[in-house]
Motif scaffolding. Structure first.
Motif, PDB file in Angstrom:
ATOM      1  N   THR A 148       0.841  -1.198   0.000  1.00 49.60           N
ATOM      2  CA  THR A 148       0.000   0.000   0.000  1.00 49.60           C
ATOM      3  C   THR A 148       0.882   1.256   0.000  1.00 49.60           C
ATOM      4  O   THR A 148       2.092   1.173   0.255  1.00 49.60           O
ATOM      5  CB  THR A 148      -0.901   0.034   1.246  1.00 49.60           C
ATOM      6  OG1 THR A 148      -0.063   0.186   2.405  1.00 49.60           O
ATOM      7  CG2 THR A 148      -1.751  -1.221   1.386  1.00 49.60           C
ATOM      8  N   ALA A 196       0.894   3.617   2.194  1.00 53.33           N
ATOM      9  CA  ALA A 196       1.416   3.817   3.556  1.00 53.33           C
ATOM     10  C   ALA A 196       2.576   2.870   3.840  1.00 53.33           C
ATOM     11  O   ALA A 196       3.578   3.255   4.464  1.00 53.33           O
ATOM     12  CB  ALA A 196       0.301   3.591   4.580  1.00 53.33           C
ATOM     13  N   GLU A 197       2.458   1.626   3.351  1.00 57.90           N
ATOM     14  CA  GLU A 197       3.548   0.648   3.541  1.00 57.90           C
ATOM     15  C   GLU A 197       4.794   1.070   2.776  1.00 57.90           C
ATOM     16  O   GLU A 197       5.913   0.912   3.262  1.00 57.90           O
ATOM     17  CB  GLU A 197       3.079  -0.740   3.101  1.00 57.90           C
ATOM     18  CG  GLU A 197       2.129  -1.399   4.092  1.00 57.90           C
ATOM     19  CD  GLU A 197       1.438  -2.624   3.539  1.00 57.90           C
ATOM     20  OE1 GLU A 197       0.685  -3.267   4.305  1.00 57.90           O
ATOM     21  OE2 GLU A 197       1.617  -2.943   2.340  1.00 57.90           O
ATOM     22  N   GLU A 233       0.591   0.947  10.516  1.00 63.43           N
ATOM     23  CA  GLU A 233      -0.819   0.960  10.896  1.00 63.43           C
ATOM     24  C   GLU A 233      -0.994   0.167  12.199  1.00 63.43           C
ATOM     25  O   GLU A 233      -1.734   0.565  13.086  1.00 63.43           O
ATOM     26  CB  GLU A 233      -1.648   0.327   9.775  1.00 63.43           C
ATOM     27  CG  GLU A 233      -3.132   0.551   9.921  1.00 63.43           C
ATOM     28  CD  GLU A 233      -3.896  -0.056   8.758  1.00 63.43           C
ATOM     29  OE1 GLU A 233      -4.940  -0.655   9.033  1.00 63.43           O
ATOM     30  OE2 GLU A 233      -3.452   0.075   7.598  1.00 63.43           O
TER      31      GLU A 233
END
Length: 213
Positions: free
Chosen positions: A2, A4-5, A196
């Protein structure tokens, strides 16, 4: 991976992100084919496994010799070796098929800071003396303490990746940890600003008792 990753991976691995991506490819292909990682884990390799492990690099002092007990698919050992070229890693794994796979990945990625040892942790005492010992999904802390602390040679830290029951495990293992030389045990949450789901770590500080002159 993702967005964010990817941001987290760039922050942790920096200019070695390409190596981390190649490692994940190994996990998703030969690692799955040879049973080191379950096929259902492929979509979650970055978030649940690689970043979850790599983020603990912040807990390890510069230039440390790290022994990774029960290295399996290289989690966290290979993640740390990629993220931190200043570290010297010894991956301790008893199963031959896993050792062969680990060595293939180390050779392919050109990780000169990694040694793979086929042995059990308790048999490596005396052969390996580390500054930091890491472990993930190996055993309950009451048993893990006896597999990790002796590899420190009397001084250093254990950094074990654990789940939500970390506090309960510490309570059950307190006596064993003290007997083995642990002077301070704590639960540390790592990567709150990056992941997260942050990583929970049990940190055991081991020190030699100071003898008066």
């Amino acid at each position: 991976m993702t967005a964010a990753e990817r941001l987290a991976a760039e922050k942790i691995f920096g200019d070695r992100l390409g190596l981390a991506e190649r490692y994940v490819e190994h996990l998703a292909t030969s690692g799955t084919e040879r049973g080191l990682i379950g096929p259902r884990e492929i979509p979650r390799l970055w978030g649940r496994h690689v970043l979850n492990c790599a983020v603990i690099e912040s807990e390890i002092p510069q230039g440390s010799h790290v022994a990774d007990v029960g290295s399996g698919a290289g989690l966290p050992g290979l993640c740390l070796a990629i993220a931190r070229p200043d570290l010297e890693l010894t991956l301790i794994e008893p199963l031959e098929r896993r050792v062969i796979w680990l060595q293939e990945v180390v050779d392919d990625l050109g990780l000169g800071n990694v040694t793979v040892m086929r042995t059990r942790a308790e048999l490596a005492v005396g052969m390996v003396t580390a500054d930091v010992v890491t472990a993930r999904a190996v055993s309950a802390l009451s048993n893990l303490a006896g597999l990790t602390i002796p590899l420190l040679g009397g001084e250093g830290e254990v950094v074990a990746i654990k789940g939500r029951s970390a506090g309960e495990e510490i309570e059950k293992a307190a006596k064993a940890i003290r007997k083995l030389g642990g002077v301070e045990t704590s639960v540390v949450t790592v990567g709150q600003d990056l992941l997260e789901e942050p990583t929970t770590v049990v940190r055991i500080v081991v020190k030699k008792t100071q003898k008066s002159a």
